[in-house]
Scaffold this motif. Structure first.
Motif, PDB file in Angstrom:
ATOM      1  N   GLY A   1       0.834  -1.202   0.000  1.00  0.00           N
ATOM      2  CA  GLY A   1       0.000   0.000   0.000  1.00  0.00           C
ATOM      3  C   GLY A   1       0.869   1.254   0.000  1.00  0.00           C
ATOM      4  N   LYS A   2       0.212   2.375   0.225  1.00  0.00           N
ATOM      5  CA  LYS A   2       0.944   3.643   0.226  1.00  0.00           C
ATOM      6  C   LYS A   2       0.671   4.393   1.517  1.00  0.00           C
ATOM      7  CE  LYS A   2       1.018   5.088  -4.555  1.00  0.00           C
ATOM      8  NZ  LYS A   2       0.258   5.856  -5.521  1.00  0.00           N
ATOM      9  N   GLN A   3       1.702   5.013   2.047  1.00  0.00           N
ATOM     10  CA  GLN A   3       1.506   5.856   3.228  1.00  0.00           C
ATOM     11  C   GLN A   3       1.367   7.302   2.780  1.00  0.00           C
ATOM     12  OE1 GLN A   3       3.368   5.316   7.173  1.00  0.00           O
ATOM     13  NE2 GLN A   3       4.870   4.129   6.046  1.00  0.00           N
ATOM     14  N   LEU A   4       0.400   7.993   3.348  1.00  0.00           N
ATOM     15  CA  LEU A   4       0.236   9.405   3.042  1.00  0.00           C
ATOM     16  C   LEU A   4       0.489  10.157   4.349  1.00  0.00           C
ATOM     17  CD1 LEU A   4      -3.233   8.840   1.374  1.00  0.00           C
ATOM     18  CD2 LEU A   4      -1.063   9.025   0.138  1.00  0.00           C
ATOM     19  N   HIS A   5       1.423  11.089   4.300  1.00  0.00           N
ATOM     20  CA  HIS A   5       1.746  11.824   5.519  1.00  0.00           C
ATOM     21  C   HIS A   5       1.044  13.166   5.508  1.00  0.00           C
ATOM     22  CE1 HIS A   5       4.624   8.752   6.525  1.00  0.00           C
ATOM     23  NE2 HIS A   5       5.063   8.812   5.275  1.00  0.00           N
ATOM     24  N   THR A   6       0.330  13.455   6.578  1.00  0.00           N
ATOM     25  CA  THR A   6      -0.396  14.717   6.635  1.00  0.00           C
ATOM     26  C   THR A   6       0.456  15.767   7.317  1.00  0.00           C
ATOM     27  OG1 THR A   6      -1.386  14.182   8.756  1.00  0.00           O
ATOM     28  CG2 THR A   6      -2.601  13.509   6.803  1.00  0.00           C
ATOM     29  N   GLU A   7      -0.007  17.002   7.234  1.00  0.00           N
ATOM     30  CA  GLU A   7       0.790  18.103   7.781  1.00  0.00           C
ATOM     31  C   GLU A   7       0.933  18.023   9.288  1.00  0.00           C
ATOM     32  OE1 GLU A   7      -0.663  21.871   6.437  1.00  0.00           O
ATOM     33  OE2 GLU A   7      -0.260  21.359   4.333  1.00  0.00           O
ATOM     34  N   ASP A   8      -0.083  17.501   9.955  1.00  0.00           N
ATOM     35  CA  ASP A   8       0.014  17.450  11.416  1.00  0.00           C
ATOM     36  C   ASP A   8       0.834  16.258  11.909  1.00  0.00           C
ATOM     37  OD1 ASP A   8      -1.613  15.302  11.053  1.00  0.00           O
ATOM     38  OD2 ASP A   8      -3.302  16.046  12.228  1.00  0.00           O
ATOM     39  N   GLY A   9       1.464  15.549  10.983  1.00  0.00           N
ATOM     40  CA  GLY A   9       2.385  14.493  11.403  1.00  0.00           C
ATOM     41  C   GLY A   9       1.776  13.111  11.490  1.00  0.00           C
ATOM     42  N   THR A  10       0.469  13.007  11.259  1.00  0.00           N
ATOM     43  CA  THR A  10      -0.118  11.660  11.271  1.00  0.00           C
ATOM     44  C   THR A  10       0.079  11.007   9.900  1.00  0.00           C
ATOM     45  OG1 THR A  10      -2.246  12.585  10.661  1.00  0.00           O
ATOM     46  CG2 THR A  10      -1.897  12.148  12.996  1.00  0.00           C
ATOM     47  N   SER A  11      -0.013   9.703   9.897  1.00  0.00           N
ATOM     48  CA  SER A  11       0.128   8.974   8.646  1.00  0.00           C
ATOM     49  C   SER A  11      -1.182   8.291   8.313  1.00  0.00           C
ATOM     50  CB  SER A  11       1.224   7.914   8.783  1.00  0.00           C
ATOM     51  OG  SER A  11       2.451   8.535   9.003  1.00  0.00           O
ATOM     52  N   LEU A  12      -1.557   8.374   7.055  1.00  0.00           N
ATOM     53  CA  LEU A  12      -2.764   7.696   6.589  1.00  0.00           C
ATOM     54  C   LEU A  12      -2.332   6.597   5.632  1.00  0.00           C
ATOM     55  CD1 LEU A  12      -4.868  10.901   5.905  1.00  0.00           C
ATOM     56  CD2 LEU A  12      -5.044   9.383   7.886  1.00  0.00           C
ATOM     57  N   LEU A  13      -3.180   5.595   5.495  1.00  0.00           N
ATOM     58  CA  LEU A  13      -2.809   4.478   4.636  1.00  0.00           C
ATOM     59  C   LEU A  13      -3.835   4.274   3.534  1.00  0.00           C
ATOM     60  CD1 LEU A  13      -1.706   2.248   7.581  1.00  0.00           C
ATOM     61  CD2 LEU A  13      -0.220   2.849   5.670  1.00  0.00           C
ATOM     62  N   ASP A  14      -3.326   4.111   2.315  1.00  0.00           N
ATOM     63  CA  ASP A  14      -4.176   3.813   1.165  1.00  0.00           C
ATOM     64  C   ASP A  14      -3.753   2.446   0.638  1.00  0.00           C
ATOM     65  OD1 ASP A  14      -5.626   3.658  -1.131  1.00  0.00           O
ATOM     66  OD2 ASP A  14      -4.592   5.298  -2.176  1.00  0.00           O
ATOM     67  N   PHE A  15      -4.690   1.501   0.656  1.00  0.00           N
ATOM     68  CA  PHE A  15      -4.330   0.127   0.273  1.00  0.00           C
ATOM     69  C   PHE A  15      -4.760  -0.233  -1.153  1.00  0.00           C
ATOM     70  CE2 PHE A  15      -4.470  -0.126   4.986  1.00  0.00           C
ATOM     71  CZ  PHE A  15      -3.146  -0.468   5.171  1.00  0.00           C
ATOM     72  N   ASN A  16      -5.126   0.778  -1.934  1.00  0.00           N
ATOM     73  CA  ASN A  16      -5.517   0.483  -3.326  1.00  0.00           C
ATOM     74  C   ASN A  16      -4.400  -0.238  -4.094  1.00  0.00           C
ATOM     75  OD1 ASN A  16      -8.015   1.568  -3.094  1.00  0.00           O
ATOM     76  ND2 ASN A  16      -7.565   3.472  -4.171  1.00  0.00           N
ATOM     77  N   ARG A  17      -3.148   0.095  -3.770  1.00  0.00           N
ATOM     78  CA  ARG A  17      -2.025  -0.472  -4.520  1.00  0.00           C
ATOM     79  C   ARG A  17      -1.617  -1.846  -3.992  1.00  0.00           C
ATOM     80  NH1 ARG A  17       3.625   2.657  -4.650  1.00  0.00           N
ATOM     81  NH2 ARG A  17       3.887   1.357  -2.803  1.00  0.00           N
ATOM     82  N   CYS A  18      -2.141  -2.175  -2.823  1.00  0.00           N
ATOM     83  CA  CYS A  18      -1.791  -3.436  -2.185  1.00  0.00           C
ATOM     84  C   CYS A  18      -2.209  -4.607  -3.063  1.00  0.00           C
ATOM     85  CB  CYS A  18      -2.582  -3.521  -0.883  1.00  0.00           C
ATOM     86  SG  CYS A  18      -1.586  -3.846   0.487  1.00  0.00           S
ATOM     87  N   GLY A  19      -1.271  -5.443  -3.444  1.00  0.00           N
ATOM     88  CA  GLY A  19      -1.642  -6.607  -4.242  1.00  0.00           C
ATOM     89  C   GLY A  19      -1.610  -6.360  -5.744  1.00  0.00           C
ATOM     90  N   VAL A  20      -1.177  -5.168  -6.135  1.00  0.00           N
ATOM     91  CA  VAL A  20      -0.945  -4.948  -7.573  1.00  0.00           C
ATOM     92  C   VAL A  20       0.262  -5.804  -7.962  1.00  0.00           C
ATOM     93  CG1 VAL A  20      -0.099  -3.234  -9.241  1.00  0.00           C
ATOM     94  CG2 VAL A  20      -1.970  -2.651  -7.670  1.00  0.00           C
ATOM     95  N   PRO A  21       0.166  -6.530  -9.089  1.00  0.00           N
ATOM     96  CA  PRO A  21       1.287  -7.410  -9.422  1.00  0.00           C
ATOM     97  C   PRO A  21       2.532  -6.640  -9.869  1.00  0.00           C
ATOM     98  CG  PRO A  21      -0.401  -7.500 -11.128  1.00  0.00           C
ATOM     99  CD  PRO A  21      -0.953  -6.672 -10.026  1.00  0.00           C
ATOM    100  N   LEU A  22       3.664  -7.127  -9.426  1.00  0.00           N
ATOM    101  CA  LEU A  22       4.953  -6.520  -9.781  1.00  0.00           C
ATOM    102  C   LEU A  22       5.872  -7.582 -10.344  1.00  0.00           C
ATOM    103  CD1 LEU A  22       6.093  -4.623  -6.538  1.00  0.00           C
ATOM    104  CD2 LEU A  22       5.236  -3.574  -8.625  1.00  0.00           C
ATOM    105  N   ILE A  23       6.800  -7.152 -11.212  1.00  0.00           N
ATOM    106  CA  ILE A  23       7.980  -7.983 -11.421  1.00  0.00           C
ATOM    107  C   ILE A  23       9.164  -7.179 -10.932  1.00  0.00           C
ATOM    108  CG2 ILE A  23       7.260  -9.516 -13.299  1.00  0.00           C
ATOM    109  CD1 ILE A  23       8.541  -7.582 -15.267  1.00  0.00           C
ATOM    110  N   GLU A  24      10.124  -7.876 -10.353  1.00  0.00           N
ATOM    111  CA  GLU A  24      11.371  -7.216  -9.977  1.00  0.00           C
ATOM    112  C   GLU A  24      12.462  -7.763 -10.887  1.00  0.00           C
ATOM    113  OE1 GLU A  24      12.488  -7.139  -5.827  1.00  0.00           O
ATOM    114  OE2 GLU A  24      14.573  -6.734  -6.335  1.00  0.00           O
ATOM    115  N   ILE A  25      13.111  -6.871 -11.598  1.00  0.00           N
ATOM    116  CA  ILE A  25      14.187  -7.255 -12.503  1.00  0.00           C
ATOM    117  C   ILE A  25      15.506  -6.857 -11.841  1.00  0.00           C
ATOM    118  CG2 ILE A  25      15.167  -6.903 -14.814  1.00  0.00           C
ATOM    119  CD1 ILE A  25      12.315  -5.949 -15.646  1.00  0.00           C
ATOM    120  N   VAL A  26      16.382  -7.821 -11.658  1.00  0.00           N
ATOM    121  CA  VAL A  26      17.653  -7.538 -10.991  1.00  0.00           C
ATOM    122  C   VAL A  26      18.785  -7.771 -11.991  1.00  0.00           C
ATOM    123  CG1 VAL A  26      19.130  -8.121  -9.028  1.00  0.00           C
ATOM    124  CG2 VAL A  26      16.647  -8.348  -8.824  1.00  0.00           C
TER     125      VAL A  26
END
Lengths: 478, 476
Positions: B128-153
């Motif tokens: 997922g993605k972390q979104l940092h707000t101005e007051d220092g808290t962190s919010l989480l967006d899990f839309n990206r969680c589980g999107v398929p990736l390949i890692e090329i090394v």
């Protein structure tokens, strides 16, 4: 008529003949709950209102003359690690004390489809780790056969609820004996189906390569009915098999000509030295022989490593399966934190019980770099050897007979503080999970007034063999 | 011999499959936060992953395109670590047995072709993605969680920032070719980490490997590599050394900044992912994927050289993206003159794209319209300069060349009588130019031509005017 004392299949027959209604069946069980639950504590949550709603719906269906599912009108208990939509599911842990799942496990959907009545969520060892239900955050469950001893575990609540007639049938989960051992201790029947037979979707994993949803009933037919109601292929579970699902006759089952294997490794083992239990078993073997079964001793040489193998693999999997409980998205979160690390550490420290922590730590160690080759990876290899031993045995045997547990149901607080002794009692049950086989525990006698269970083990997807053998045995004993 | 730089890249590519890799959620960039989620990608208790076949196929396509060996049986592992954007406490990835082993990609450097070898390509799930707000808290967006990736090394075969850039560009275009990702760095569908150190063979010294993260563009990758190269060399020169650490590129400071030090190897406690049984890659399926794979960049380049008699360079540029190559081939159907066509495309069209920083897909001009324009010039209906002007107009308005030419009356004046009259008049008015030309100043012709173009608003047929000017001057 005391409906709750009937077998589930009897209730079903009477319901179909319209001799009793679904509502009456439920009320009868609720009365039992009202009178014994204070003592037994089989449930974490009893869902009276929804159960009553469902029972009424089933009665309406009957009134309309609609066809009914195989579990129609039967009050069912679910181990509280099985997710139920909008109904609290705790895993008997402080961690999930207030967790309300937004979805149903597949077995729950199947029960609803088959017109079963979900009556409540039953007690268990925290996250299904333990053999006595004493590690629950919600207190001990008592054994209905004798309130001084444990009901076994980890599915102690589901076993006790069936034994005490609080529900007709129930579901547990069995990772290393957690259905069969409490069935044995409570004097009822428990089935651990083949890995892949029943969907695990929506069942909180303990050790996901070993877990399987198991069934309790007061006799073989009842446990089989429960299995019929929930088994079947599930596209949501990648390990679910297309071979799953059961449908066979019991009536003509017989022990005649059944080829039975007795592992010599078990004969030579002396765990507790309890000769009385052994005597019950020996008599049972003699009975099988009298009924025409063919008994042969066989060797499964790697069985002697099964316990160690089991505790390495299962704890390794526990350590990763419980990682999602981190206090971030749901479940318990500590108030004592400033940093992210503290949030994780303190939440988990405060919410997990001792046994959960012990296994997480053992599993983390077994998977650690530098140790995983000699522990985890080696255990995976031994597991294959154990599997091969069984495959060989089943080439020319139908089933394997053994004790379910080498010890009698024990008093509370007696061995909970010696985890290794507790683990040793899983000797007969864990190899079945390691090899992904099916097995059933059913009562075969008593010692000192406490029930003793026998385990019948079959090859993968040979449920018909163990259940038919169990049914034939049950008929003879009656 | 001085210092040699060793660079290995780890590239994450988000696959544009229809679904997420282990559940039925939509795989789509953006969207209201936490709307493309379900019990599986949220890691709720008991939810189980099921492998998406399309994701696996996309991974295999990459393996084929990069000449890797495809594993016969795909297994997955759990990579265990705690992080708020990771819903299960482990990432499903691959440890010992990646989907694709080895492989390579050739890049063209000054000395010729250089082969960059790959270590592996494996499949895994995005977090997922972390979104940092101005007051220092962190919010989480899990839309990206589980999107398929390949890692090329890659292996550490890359020796300069320029080589890294060439490699990344080639990699990106290849991935676009095989249609498995839109490879947009700004949207995070292509992400790149750099591992870098320097060695000095004679002095027998080498720096410790630095990992650089947070590279948002190829440009920042290049700058980060250059920065690190210099930092490593300077420290070694001073008799010091770098630390094994992870740094991030800071776009504002224009330098790398330390993120964390690495103490020993990180321990992810890899374990089998028992929820996903091994999947056999059947030969028939593999064959089918190969058959359906579009023509790869290097294959296409060779074909362009043969089929359209183009040079190395032209063919390379024109096959730089599948869309550009298709654009070229579509126009060729009408124009049939590859030299002329490549001049137009490589000149005005690509220059324009570069100026606007856009891709060929975003162009308003259809291949048919461009073909019509080129034919109008070729047939002398408008002259070359007018053609370029019309093209500029086409870029802006998207109108067809016929309409533009008609609206603005740009048809070339090829009427001999009219042009002759005009040439005589201009020559009469500019005796000095005639004189200059006769004295060897060729430029004078250009001036005279300019006068005529000015009068005709550029519509005069330049070849005809040129010839007339020369003929008439010689008679004077």
């Amino acid at each position: 008529m005391d409906i709750a004392k009937l077998k589930a299949w009897e209730m079903r027959e009477k319901l179909l003949k319209k001799e009793i209604s679904s509502t009456e069946i439920l009320k009868s069980h609720l009365e039992v709950i009202d009178s014994v639950e204070m003592d037994i504590n089989a449930f974490i949550t009893v869902d009276r209102e929804n159960a009553m709603e469902t029972a009424k719906l089933v009665d309406e269906k009957i009134a309309r003359g609609e066809s009914l599912g195989v579990l129609a009108g039967l009050p069912i208990g679910l181990k509280d690690n099985i997710m139920t939509k909008d109904l609290r599911t705790t895993c008997a842990s402080k961690m999930l004390e207030n967790f309300i799942p937004p979805f149903d496990a597949t077995v729950v959907r199947n029960i609803r489809r088959e017109d079963g009545i979900i009556l409540g969520k039953t007690n268990l060892d925290e996250f299904a780790m333990g053999g006595s239900t004493e590690t629950s955050y919600f207190g001990n469950t008592k054994n209905p056969k004798n309130l001084e001893v444990v009901p076994g575990g980890s599915s102690g609540g589901s076993a006790a609820a069936v034994a005490a007639n609080e529900v007709a049938i129930s579901l547990g989960s069995d990772t290393g004996g957690s259905v069969r051992q409490p069935a044995s201790y409570c004097g009822i029947v428990g089935i651990k189906p083949t890995y892949g037979m029943v969907s695990r979707y929506g069942v909180m994993p303990m050790s996901n390569s070993l877990d399987q949803v198991g069934q309790f009933g007061r006799d073989v037919r009842d446990a089989y009915l429960m299995l019929k109601g929930v088994s079947g292929f599930d596209p949501l579970d990648g390990t679910s098999s297309h071979k799953s699902g059961v449908n066979f006759e019991l009536e003509n089952a017989s022990l005649k000509g059944l080829k039975i294997a007795l592992p010599i490794e078990y004969r030579d083992l002396r765990v507790t030295g309890d000769e009385k239990i052994r005597e019950v078993f020996d008599n049972t073997v003699k009975l099988f022989e009298r009924e025409g079964a063919i008994i042969q001793y066989v060797s499964l040489p790697h069985l002697k490593y099964a316990l160690e193998t089991y505790y390495i693999i299962s704890t390794a999997e526990v350590s990763t399966n419980l990682s999602r409980l981190d206090g971030i998205r749901y479940g318990y979160r500590t108030e004592n934190y400033e940093t992210l690390d503290e949030l994780y550490t303190m939440s988990r420290t405060e919410a997990f019980g001792e046994e959960a922590k012990r296994r997480i730590m053992m599993g983390t160690y077994a998977l650690s770099a530098g140790y995983q080759d000699e522990h985890y990876k080696k255990a995976l290899k031994v597991r294959t050897l154990i599997k091969n031993d069984y495959d060989k045995t089943f080439e020319d045997h139908d089933v394997i007979l053994s004790l379910t547990s080498p010890i009698l149901p024990f008093p509370f607080d007696s061995i909970i503080n010696s985890p290794v002794d507790m683990y040793k009692a899983d000797l007969y049950t864990v190899p079945v999970n390691l090899a992904g086989l099916c097995a059933m525990s059913l009562p075969m006698g008593e010692v000192d007034g406490l029930p003793v269970g026998m385990q019948i083990t079959g090859n993968r997807f040979q449920e018909s063999k163990i259940i038919r053998a169990g049914y034939a045995f049950e008929k003879v004993v009656k | 011999m001085g210092y040699k730089t060793l660079i290995g890249l780890e590239i994450h590519v988000e696959l544009m499959t229809k679904k997420k890799i282990f559940c039925n959620c939509k795989n789509e960039f953006g969207g209201e936060v936490n709307t493309h989620v379900c019990p599986v990608c949220l890691g709720l208790p008991g939810a189980l992953p099921v492998m998406d076949k399309e994701a696996l196929e996309f991974g295999i396509r990459a393996g084929i395109a990069f000449n890797s060996e495809i594993e016969k049986e795909v297994r997955t592992d759990r990579k265990n670590y705690f992080y708020p954007d990771l819903t299960k406490g482990y990432q499903i990835s691959q440890a010992d047995l990646p989907l694709c082993k080895g492989g390579h990609l050739d890049i063209e450097i000054e000395d010729g072709v250089k082969r960059i070898n790959l270590e592996r390509i494996h499949i895994e799930e995005d977090t997922g993605k972390q979104l940092h707000t101005e007051d220092g808290t962190s919010l989480l967006d899990f839309n990206r969680c589980g999107v398929p990736l390949i890692e090329i090394v890659t292996k550490p075969d890359i020796n300069s920032a320029e080589e890294a850039r060439l490699f990344l560009e080639k990699l990106r275009s290849t991935i676009k070719y095989i249609g498995i990702s839109d490879v947009r760095m700004e949207e995070g569908s292509l992400r790149c980490d750099v591992n870098i150190n320097v060695i000095h063979d004679e002095k027998k010294i080498k720096s410790r490997i630095t990992e650089v993260k947070n590279l948002n563009s190829f440009r920042s990758a290049v700058k980060a590599i250059e920065y690190e190269e210099k930092r490593h060399k300077e420290l070694l020169e001073k008799g010091e050394n770098t630390d094994n650490e992870t740094r991030r590129w800071d776009e504002n400071l224009n330098e790398t900044v330390i993120m964390r030090r690495k103490f020993g190897a990180s321990d992810y406690r890899f374990a089998n992912e028992g929820d996903l049984p091994a999947i056999k890659i059947e030969d028939t399926w593999l064959h089918e994927i190969k058959e359906n794979l579009p023509e790869l960049p290097h294959e296409k380049k060779v074909r362009f050289m043969v089929e359209y008699s183009l040079g190395h360079y032209e063919a390379d540029v024109l096959t730089g993206s599948r869309e550009l190559a298709a654009f070229f081939e579509e126009i060729y159907k009408h124009v049939n003159d590859s030299k002329l066509l490549s001049n137009w495309v490589m000149g005005d069209v690509l220059r324009r794209l570069k100026e606007e920083d856009m891709e060929i897909e975003a162009l308003h001009v259809s291949p048919k319209d461009l073909a019509d324009l080129i034919l109008m010039v070729k047939d002398g209906k408008i002259n070359n300069n007018t053609g370029k002007k019309v093209l500029r107009d086409m870029f802006e308005s998207g109108k067809s060349p016929e309409i533009i030419v008609k609206e603005q009356g740009l048809i070339q004046i090829s009427d001999e009588g009219a042009l002759e009259e005009m040439v005589e008049r201009i020559l009469d008015a500019n005796p000095q130019s005639i004189e200059d030309y006769k004295n060897g100043k060729d430029r004078a012709i250009g001036f005279l031509m300019g006068q005529i173009m000015k009068e005709t608003k550029g519509k005069a047929n330049p070849q005809m005017v040129n010839k007339m000017l020369l003929d008439k001057i010689s008679l004077r």
